[in-house]
Design a protein around this motif. Structure first.
Motif, short mmCIF file in Angstrom:
data_model
loop_
_atom_site.label_atom_id
_atom_site.label_comp_id
_atom_site.label_asym_id
_atom_site.label_seq_id
_atom_site.Cartn_x
_atom_site.Cartn_y
_atom_site.Cartn_z
N ILE A 58 0.80 -1.46 -0.05
CA ILE A 58 0.02 -0.02 0.06
C ILE A 58 0.84 1.26 0.03
N ILE A 59 0.78 2.15 -0.98
CA ILE A 59 1.44 3.47 -1.05
C ILE A 59 0.89 4.35 -0.17
N VAL A 60 1.47 4.92 0.87
CA VAL A 60 1.02 5.96 1.77
C VAL A 60 1.10 7.31 1.07
N ASN A 61 0.24 7.90 0.50
CA ASN A 61 0.56 9.14 -0.28
C ASN A 61 0.77 10.28 0.67
N SER A 62 1.88 11.02 0.54
CA SER A 62 2.27 12.28 1.30
C SER A 62 1.46 13.52 1.40
N THR A 63 0.98 13.99 2.40
CA THR A 63 0.18 15.07 2.37
C THR A 63 1.01 16.34 2.41
N VAL A 64 2.25 16.04 2.91
CA VAL A 64 3.37 17.24 3.12
C VAL A 64 4.61 16.99 2.78
#
Length: 270
Positions: free
Chosen positions: A245-251
């Motif tokens: 699962i790729i954890v999308n960066s918010t920052v």
């Protein structure tokens, strides 16, 4: 998922997962495993979530007595490992029996990604691997989430990043040595959100959370000015049965680490 029991609620990753649950209006009962962390830090964390009407701090005894079929249990073995407390997993009367005896709606266990190495030979990792095998022998319907280095506010000083930040303030303790994986790194706020999504919406199974990018740990280290030759990557991953699962960066990394630095400065300037 309306009700959740968090085991080790004031530990690093679990604490952020707890806050994410509360933000969604989910009822959380939290129990803390014995900790050597500064009591002032525990008080700070209680202040962050204690006023939320959906949070209750309870004892192991309270949890063990219950047979609530509508609760999910979340245990962060990852946090135990990074606190050098994995031997708690050997206590049959504590963690294993807590998971085994109660009729949980869902069981979620967070573990260090090093457990995906083809060869498991260190004592701490053998202890964790054995705990997972025993747990699976009892119930295979478990969300097992593998985490690389997680960074952000409240990171313990057993991580190289936080140790470096505190040493800059001459507040660091002797560094115990590199335990976190150095192949990847995720911001804790993003990770907590993805952990919730997986537990709520995905089938039980084994999940590796990762950034989908290269050299994330090294980029974090470079931002903090760490010139360190040590490394602890996953050498050869056991791919079978793993969902990535790729954890999308918010920052950006710089923003996440700045939040960690500012948080540490605030805590240690008081």
């Amino acid at each position: 998922m309306d009700k959740v029991v968090m085991v080790g609620v004031f530990d690093f990753v679990n604490f952020h997962v707890c806050k994410a649950l509360l933000d969604k209006g989910i009822e959380v009962r939290g129990v803390q495993i014995e900790s050597e962390e500064d009591e002032d830090m525990i008080i700070e964390k209680r202040l962050e979530i204690g006023r939320n009407a959906n949070f209750t701090e309870v004892s192991f005894g309270d949890i063990t007595k219950d047979k609530n079929k509508n609760e999910t249990i979340v245990l962060s073995v990852y946090d135990l490992y990074m606190r050098y407390k994995e031997e708690y997993l050997l206590n049959e009367d504590m963690l294993f029996n807590l998971i085994r005896k109660n009729q949980w709606e869902k069981v979620a266990i967070l573990v260090p990604s090093q457990l995906l190495n083809e060869v498991i030979d260190s004592k701490p990792e053998v202890i964790i691997e054995d705990f997972i095998k025993r747990t699976y022998a009892w119930n295979k319907n478990i969300h097992l989430l593998y985490l690389p280095t997680i960074y952000g506010p409240w990171q313990p000083d057993t991580f190289m990043f936080q140790s470096s930040i505190l040493n800059e303030r001459n507040r660091g303790k002797p560094y115990k040595g590199l335990r976190e994986e150095t192949g990847d790194a995720l911001f804790v706020h993003d990770t907590a959100q993805f952990i919730l999504e997986i537990i709520e919406n995905q089938q039980p199974g084994r999940y590796l959370l990762h950034s989908g990018k290269s050299n994330q740990w090294e980029k974090c280290a470079a931002f903090l000015g760490i010139d360190e030759q040590e490394s602890n990557p996953i050498l050869q991953i056991r791919e079978e049965g793993i969902t990535k699962i790729i954890v999308n960066s918010t920052v950006p990394i710089s923003v996440g680490l700045t939040k960690q630095v500012e948080h540490a400065n605030r805590l240690y300037s008081e």
